[in-house]
Design an enzyme around this catalytic site. Structure first.
Site, PDB file in Angstrom:
ATOM      1  N   SER A  13       0.838  -1.206   0.000  1.00  0.00           N
ATOM      2  CA  SER A  13       0.000   0.000   0.000  1.00  0.00           C
ATOM      3  C   SER A  13       0.873   1.257   0.000  1.00  0.00           C
ATOM      4  O   SER A  13       2.094   1.174   0.114  1.00  0.00           O
ATOM      5  CB  SER A  13      -0.926   0.011   1.229  1.00  0.00           C
ATOM      6  OG  SER A  13      -0.159   0.234   2.409  1.00  0.00           O
TER       7      SER A  13
ATOM      8  N   SER B 283       0.941   3.726   2.229  1.00  0.00           N
ATOM      9  CA  SER B 283       0.981   4.445   3.502  1.00  0.00           C
ATOM     10  C   SER B 283       2.375   4.951   3.861  1.00  0.00           C
ATOM     11  O   SER B 283       2.503   5.836   4.709  1.00  0.00           O
ATOM     12  CB  SER B 283       0.462   3.548   4.633  1.00  0.00           C
ATOM     13  OG  SER B 283       1.351   2.471   4.866  1.00  0.00           O
TER      14      SER B 283
ATOM     15  N   SER C 100      -2.848   6.957   5.895  1.00  0.00           N
ATOM     16  CA  SER C 100      -2.239   5.858   6.633  1.00  0.00           C
ATOM     17  C   SER C 100      -3.107   5.473   7.815  1.00  0.00           C
ATOM     18  O   SER C 100      -3.442   6.306   8.657  1.00  0.00           O
ATOM     19  CB  SER C 100      -0.840   6.260   7.123  1.00  0.00           C
ATOM     20  OG  SER C 100      -0.303   5.276   7.988  1.00  0.00           O
TER      21      SER C 100
END
Length: 321
Positions: free
Chosen positions: A126, A128, A286
């Site tokens: 991802s 984040s 996040s």
């Protein structure tokens, strides 16, 4: 034994297939541990029983051939048909079920030791941790930097360094320990951590930041404000999205959640002993300690330190902070 080996391989294929198709969540550490034990049993059986039996059979074959040649020689027959060497090679050859078990043990045990106690690879799934780590980065995690832990149960048996502010760590997600997360350590045990109006404060001291040129995210096709931030001795980059709120309220109930105070401006938390407060470098994109709480020390897997591959961008290879 060949039937048992076929059954074991069938079970392995079903397990991996269901894991790949998403029918259940796999545990690679446990799987590798089981494979190490099973192949070790086969390897020991090969060394202590099966290979000595084949060698004894080969020796008996040679002795019988030598005896036959001697008997024929007494009768004046010097030329004897038959290739004893080829027959001996076939007798000594490992059957497939040993080749695919005992033969794999040395490789599997090396991988098990390296992955369990030294370095473990992970893939960034991802965004984040953008801009420090991008989606698709393949990273290495130092498993012994924070101490030696037993595989599978992750119990620390040898103490080494403690996590420091600014470290990028991989840990078992407190909400679901079967899942691994990666974030940056922001708060240490006893710290008062606040993230209010997009400003990070530790023990009532604002964390130093300085503006950098905007960062262009190729996945979202958007620009984000980029800053240099210094946490302890570590200087790294973070992203701030001015169009998103500092904090998105929700159901924030987790162990030690009473140590956190929430408001429209953000969140402030007192980090409990034996725990850490972590955040993503992509601050407004996040899910981290602000939402699901603190990371217990026993959940920490290791310190991330190196991108060893990104198939879409080879320039990503190298160390990072």
């Amino acid at each position: 034994m060949s039937s048992l080996t076929a059954v074991l391989y069938g079970a392995l294929i079903v397990y991996l297939g269901g894991w790949f198709m998403g029918y259940w969540m796999g545990n690679f550490a446990l799987l590798l541990f089981i494979l190490t034990l099973v192949t070790m049993v086969y390897w020991l059986a090969e060394r202590l029983r099966f290979r000595p039996a084949r060698e004894a059979a080969a020796a008996q074959l040679e002795a019988q051939a030598a005896s036959r040649r001697a008997e024929l020689a007494k009768m004046g027959i010097e030329k004897v048909d038959g290739d004893v060497a080829e027959a001996r090679r076939k007798v000594l050859a490992q059957p497939w079920w040993l080749d695919w078990t005992a033969g794999l043990f040395p490789v599997i045990v090396v991988v098990f030791v390296l992955r369990s106690f030294l370095f473990e690879p992970f893939k960034i799934p991802s965004g984040s941790m953008i801009p420090t780590l991008l989606v698709g980065d393949l990273i290495l995690v130092n498993k012994f930097h924070y101490g030696i832990r037993l595989p599978v149960i992750n119990k620390k048996i040898v103490q080494n360094n403690d996590p420091q502010r600014g470290d990028v760590v991989v840990f078992r997600y407190p909400v679901d320990p079967r899942v691994d997360y990666i974030k940056r350590v922001v708060g240490l045990p006893g710290d008062e951590v606040s993230y209010l109006n997009k400003q990070l404060t530790i023990n009532n001291k604002p964390v130093p930041t300085s503006p950098l040129p905007d960062f262009y995210d190729e996945d979202s096709l958007r620009y984000a404000q980029q800053f240099s931030e210094k946490l302890g001795a570590v200087e790294h980059r973070i992203l701030i999205d001015k169009d998103r709120p500092s904090f998105i309220p929700g159901n924030h109930v987790f162990p030690n959640s009473s140590a956190c105070r929430y408001s429209a401006e953000g969140v402030s938390c007192k980090v409990p002993e034996g725990h850490y407060f972590v955040m993503g470098d992509n601050r407004d994109n996040s899910q981290d300690s602000r939402y699901w709480g603190f990371v217990p020390d026993q959940n920490i897997v290791g310190k991330a330190f190196f991108v060893w591959m990104n198939f879409g961008n080879l320039s990503r290879i190298g160390s990072f902070h």
